[in-house]
Design a protein around this motif. Structure first.
Motif, short mmCIF file in Angstrom:
data_model
loop_
_atom_site.label_atom_id
_atom_site.label_comp_id
_atom_site.label_asym_id
_atom_site.label_seq_id
_atom_site.Cartn_x
_atom_site.Cartn_y
_atom_site.Cartn_z
N THR A 15 0.88 -1.12 -0.03
CA THR A 15 -0.05 0.00 -0.03
C THR A 15 0.99 1.21 -0.01
OG1 THR A 15 -0.16 -0.19 2.56
CG2 THR A 15 -1.90 -1.08 1.29
N ARG A 70 4.26 -3.25 -6.98
CA ARG A 70 3.06 -2.67 -7.07
C ARG A 70 2.59 -1.95 -5.96
NH1 ARG A 70 1.66 -1.88 -12.63
NH2 ARG A 70 1.36 -3.83 -13.57
N ILE A 110 -0.56 0.15 -4.16
CA ILE A 110 -1.95 0.11 -4.33
C ILE A 110 -2.41 1.20 -3.36
CG2 ILE A 110 -2.40 -2.10 -5.08
CD1 ILE A 110 -2.93 -2.76 -2.35
N ASP A 165 -7.63 -0.46 -0.52
CA ASP A 165 -8.33 -0.75 -1.66
C ASP A 165 -8.40 -2.12 -1.88
OD1 ASP A 165 -9.29 -0.98 -4.58
OD2 ASP A 165 -8.45 1.12 -4.78
N GLU A 176 -10.10 -4.21 -4.28
CA GLU A 176 -10.11 -4.21 -5.51
C GLU A 176 -8.79 -4.07 -6.26
OE1 GLU A 176 -11.45 -5.74 -8.98
OE2 GLU A 176 -12.52 -5.80 -7.21
N ALA A 177 -8.07 -3.01 -5.93
CA ALA A 177 -6.75 -2.75 -6.30
C ALA A 177 -5.91 -4.01 -5.98
CB ALA A 177 -6.24 -1.43 -5.87
N GLU A 180 -6.67 -7.29 -8.13
CA GLU A 180 -6.13 -6.85 -9.46
C GLU A 180 -4.61 -7.01 -9.44
OE1 GLU A 180 -7.34 -3.26 -11.03
OE2 GLU A 180 -9.65 -3.74 -11.11
N ALA A 181 -3.95 -6.55 -8.61
CA ALA A 181 -2.61 -6.73 -8.47
C ALA A 181 -2.04 -8.22 -8.33
CB ALA A 181 -1.95 -5.67 -7.52
#
Length: 361
Positions: free
Chosen positions: A286, A304, A306, A310, A312-313, A316-317
């Motif tokens: 995060t 990544r 995010i 989150d 949903e993020a 997806e990651a």
């Protein structure tokens, strides 16, 4: 320079990133010829081992239960006695309460005080009293070490001007390439607390478990263990999500993992993330205050980032990376390259140079 005594002060040396950093810092200065005296407020039932060459003193043999006012007064008096007895050239403290006590205990004594902010100041110095300490008392220190520029920006200019941003070191053991075949599990590591938000990771992993092969392993102990066990049972994920407890061999654990996730709501400079990067792991983190993950992860290249909270993020990651082994490997190598900046000798040199600038040598 005749006096080569340094005093380090922190509440305890049980599980925690700041505790490990202070122990290794004291060890490095001892190896460099200083007398390193480590002072803790109390002795805990389980502690990190004190490095060879470091003298350990505890104000209390076990944590004394008393009012906050009495506890602070007794520890300030005890620390002041120790400063007078050992006459250190500098007193280095970590965390909010030790920083507060160090500044009061050292008042009008011939010792330089260096405080260090190890977490998000919005949390560590919250409330009216916390802000009073952060905005007015901490600037009285002779120096301050921050972990991120974002944390430094919270404090008054008069403290910022005499401060330095120094990241955490990562032990050399984490840089060694594992010779064992990776198992490829998803993992996180840290105290089981609301701050670390392992519950979000559990929920998200449960939502993608049917689409991937890996299992999730959570390392660490803390007060939320029971709640997390209940959540895993509610989601019927006992076979795929495991609370592993604390590990005494994190280099091996990280070396056999496939993906590291840091779902925290806030952090200082998270040691677990730096260690994962040094181990060559692709990481998802995060972009939490006070800027630690953003300072070390190049989004899309070395891992990544995010938004905090989150789900949903994060989903997806995780799906993107768990489905693409080549991308995980490439990002992991980029992360390992970035982690070269955290090698112990490089970080110690930054501390040494800053200390010498504060004490005038």
């Amino acid at each position: 320079m005749e006096n080569k005594t340094l005093m380090f002060y922190i509440n305890a040396i049980h599980d925690g990133g700041a505790e490990r950093v202070m122990l290794q810092l004291a060890r490095r200065f001892a190896q460099a010829g200083w007398r390193s005296v480590l002072v803790t407020s109390f002795v805990d039932s389980w502690e990190y081992p004190v490095p060879e060459g470091v003298e350990r003193i505890s104000m209390e043999q076990e944590q004394i239960e008393q009012s906050r006012l009495k506890r602070n007064l007794s520890r300030i008096k005890a620390l002041r006695r120790l400063i007078k007895e050992y006459r250190p050239r500098a007193l280095i403290s970590f965390m909010a309460e030790p920083n507060f006590r160090s500044l009061l205990a050292s008042a009008f004594l011939p010792v330089k005080t260096i405080v260090s902010v190890r977490n998000d100041p919005e949390r560590e110095y919250a409330g009216r009293l916390g802000r009073l300490v952060g905005k007015f008392l901490l600037p009285l220190a002779d120096g301050c070490v921050f972990q991120t520029e974002q944390a430094r920006a919270w404090f008054p200019q008069r403290l910022q001007k005499k401060s330095r941003v120094i990241m955490n070191q990562v032990d050399e053991a984490f840089f060694a390439r594992s010779e064992t075949k990776p198992e490829g599990y998803v993992m996180t590591a840290g105290r089981l607390t609301a701050q670390k938000n392992q519950a979000m990771l559990i929920r998200v992993f449960a939502s993608v478990a049917g689409e991937v092969e890996q299992e999730l392993r959570i390392y660490g102990e803390g007060e939320l263990r029971g709640e997390l066990e209940e959540l895993i049972a509610y989601l019927k994920m006992e076979k795929r999500i495991k609370l592993m407890g604390a590990s005494d061999n994190m280099p091996q654990v990280l070396g056999r993992a496939g993906l590291f996730v840091l779902p925290s709501d806030y952090e200082g400079m998270p040691n677990a993330l730096l260690e994962a990067m040094a181990s060559g792991l692709c990481c998802i983190a995060t972009a939490c205050p006070c800027g630690g993950p953003e300072a070390v992860i190049e989004d899309g290249a070395g891992g990544r980032l995010i938004p905090v909270g989150d789900e949903e993020a994060l989903r997806e990651a995780m799906l993107e990376l768990l489905r693409d082994e080549d991308k995980r490997r490439s990002m992991g190598e980029r992360a390992r390259s970035r982690a070269e900046d955290f090698r112990p000798q490089a970080i110690f040199e930054q501390w040494r140079q800053y200390l010498e600038s504060v004490i005038g040598d």
